[in-house]
Every structure is written in C-alpha cells, then in structure tokens.
Design a protein around this motif. Sequence first.
Motif, short mmCIF file in Angstrom:
data_model
loop_
_atom_site.label_atom_id
_atom_site.label_comp_id
_atom_site.label_asym_id
_atom_site.label_seq_id
_atom_site.Cartn_x
_atom_site.Cartn_y
_atom_site.Cartn_z
N THR A 46 15.17 7.65 -4.45
CA THR A 46 15.60 7.74 -3.05
C THR A 46 15.51 6.41 -2.33
OG1 THR A 46 13.38 8.34 -2.28
CG2 THR A 46 14.87 10.15 -2.89
N GLU A 47 14.98 5.39 -3.02
CA GLU A 47 14.76 4.06 -2.43
C GLU A 47 13.98 4.17 -1.11
OE1 GLU A 47 18.61 2.11 -2.27
OE2 GLU A 47 18.30 1.36 -4.30
N THR A 48 12.91 4.96 -1.17
CA THR A 48 12.10 5.22 0.02
C THR A 48 10.64 4.90 -0.26
OG1 THR A 48 13.59 7.00 0.68
CG2 THR A 48 11.40 7.00 1.68
N TYR A 49 10.01 4.24 0.70
CA TYR A 49 8.58 3.95 0.64
C TYR A 49 7.86 5.03 1.44
CZ TYR A 49 9.58 -0.71 -1.17
OH TYR A 49 10.00 -1.76 -1.94
N SER A 50 6.70 5.48 0.93
CA SER A 50 5.93 6.51 1.64
C SER A 50 4.45 6.17 1.64
CB SER A 50 6.16 7.88 1.00
OG SER A 50 5.65 7.91 -0.32
N TYR A 51 3.78 6.69 2.68
CA TYR A 51 2.35 6.45 2.86
C TYR A 51 1.75 7.70 3.49
CZ TYR A 51 -1.94 3.99 4.18
OH TYR A 51 -3.25 3.59 4.32
N PRO A 52 0.56 8.14 3.05
CA PRO A 52 -0.03 9.38 3.57
C PRO A 52 -0.26 9.34 5.09
CG PRO A 52 -1.26 8.59 1.65
CD PRO A 52 -0.29 7.50 2.03
N CYS A 53 0.09 10.44 5.73
CA CYS A 53 -0.15 10.61 7.17
C CYS A 53 -1.36 11.53 7.36
CB CYS A 53 1.10 11.23 7.82
SG CYS A 53 0.93 11.50 9.61
N PRO A 54 -2.13 11.34 8.41
CA PRO A 54 -3.29 12.22 8.65
C PRO A 54 -2.92 13.70 8.80
CG PRO A 54 -3.42 10.29 10.07
CD PRO A 54 -2.08 10.25 9.39
N CYS A 55 -1.66 13.99 9.16
CA CYS A 55 -1.26 15.39 9.34
C CYS A 55 -1.04 16.11 8.01
CB CYS A 55 0.01 15.48 10.20
SG CYS A 55 1.54 15.10 9.33
N ASP B 62 1.46 15.18 5.82
CA ASP B 62 2.78 14.77 5.33
C ASP B 62 2.71 13.30 4.96
OD1 ASP B 62 5.47 14.85 4.66
OD2 ASP B 62 6.10 15.75 6.55
N ARG B 63 3.84 12.59 4.95
CA ARG B 63 3.86 11.18 4.58
C ARG B 63 4.75 10.41 5.55
NH1 ARG B 63 1.35 10.46 -0.11
NH2 ARG B 63 2.23 8.41 -0.53
N PHE B 64 4.33 9.19 5.89
CA PHE B 64 5.18 8.27 6.64
C PHE B 64 6.27 7.80 5.69
CE2 PHE B 64 1.04 7.74 8.75
CZ PHE B 64 1.40 7.88 10.08
N LEU B 65 7.49 7.61 6.21
CA LEU B 65 8.61 7.21 5.37
C LEU B 65 9.37 6.04 5.98
CD1 LEU B 65 10.09 10.76 4.67
CD2 LEU B 65 8.58 9.45 3.17
N ILE B 66 9.85 5.15 5.11
CA ILE B 66 10.76 4.09 5.51
C ILE B 66 11.60 3.74 4.28
CG2 ILE B 66 9.16 2.18 5.05
CD1 ILE B 66 10.39 0.82 7.60
N THR B 67 12.89 3.57 4.49
CA THR B 67 13.78 3.29 3.36
C THR B 67 13.88 1.80 3.09
OG1 THR B 67 15.77 3.14 4.70
CG2 THR B 67 15.18 5.34 3.86
N ARG B 68 14.30 1.48 1.89
CA ARG B 68 14.53 0.09 1.52
C ARG B 68 15.61 -0.51 2.42
NH1 ARG B 68 13.41 -3.50 -2.32
NH2 ARG B 68 14.99 -5.05 -2.80
N GLU B 69 16.62 0.28 2.74
CA GLU B 69 17.70 -0.19 3.62
C GLU B 69 17.14 -0.54 5.00
OE1 GLU B 69 22.13 1.12 5.16
OE2 GLU B 69 20.84 2.64 4.27
N ASP C 51 0.81 -1.22 0.00
CA ASP C 51 0.00 0.00 0.00
C ASP C 51 0.85 1.27 0.00
OD1 ASP C 51 -2.34 -1.50 -0.01
OD2 ASP C 51 -2.42 -1.59 2.17
N PHE C 52 2.16 1.13 0.17
CA PHE C 52 3.07 2.27 0.14
C PHE C 52 3.44 2.60 -1.30
CE2 PHE C 52 3.46 1.19 4.50
CZ PHE C 52 4.14 2.19 5.17
N GLU C 53 3.83 3.86 -1.54
CA GLU C 53 4.39 4.26 -2.83
C GLU C 53 5.90 4.16 -2.72
OE1 GLU C 53 3.10 8.08 -4.26
OE2 GLU C 53 1.02 7.67 -3.71
N TYR C 54 6.56 3.72 -3.81
CA TYR C 54 8.01 3.56 -3.78
C TYR C 54 8.67 4.56 -4.72
CZ TYR C 54 12.61 1.37 -4.00
OH TYR C 54 13.96 1.12 -3.93
N ASP C 55 9.67 5.28 -4.20
CA ASP C 55 10.46 6.22 -5.00
C ASP C 55 11.80 5.55 -5.28
OD1 ASP C 55 12.23 8.19 -5.92
OD2 ASP C 55 11.31 9.75 -4.70
N GLU C 56 12.02 5.15 -6.55
CA GLU C 56 13.24 4.43 -6.91
C GLU C 56 14.48 5.29 -6.74
OE1 GLU C 56 13.15 2.37 -10.63
OE2 GLU C 56 11.11 1.65 -10.28
#
Length: 82
Positions: free
Chosen positions: A19-28, A30-37, A12-17
């Motif tokens: 930056t190798e980062t996954y993101s998901y909308p936050c209620p505030c 902005d977006r939740f972030l987590i890296t592939r690493e 359900d996350f979007e992936y940015d190749e």
Amino acid sequence: MAVFHDEVEIEDFEYDEETETYSYPCPCGDRFLITREDLENGEDVATCPSCSLILRVIYDQEQFMRDEVIAEPLANKELVKC
C-alpha cells in the motif's frame, strides 16, 4: 495551528510495500498513517483514522523526492520533399 500528539521519526514507522503506507501505533489502539506519496509531496502529518490525534513525522524530504525525469527536447528535423 495543529497540536501534535507527538513527533516520531520515520524510521520508527512500519512500512507496507503493497500500500506504500507508513504506520505507527496510536494510543487508541488503531495506527497513525501516512503514505509515501504524502511524504514525497512534503507532508509531515500522520493521522489516525479512528480518533483525532495526529503525529508530526520527522524525515528527510530529499530521501522521498520523486525521481523526476525531464525529457530532452527533440532536435528540429528538416522536412524533405519527395
């Protein structure tokens, strides 16, 4: 003990190749972030840089394991005197 805002599957996350980062909308807004690493290292918490909310990421860690290549030891070679 962390209190998660929600648990979300990695699909359900979007992936940015780039930056190798996954993101998901936050209620505030902005977006939740987590890296592939992070995922490769077994992390499962996505953070929002704008607020204190965190998500637990549901994923199969084996799919994110790095392809570790272990070099084969060199064969012992005898030195030859010239």
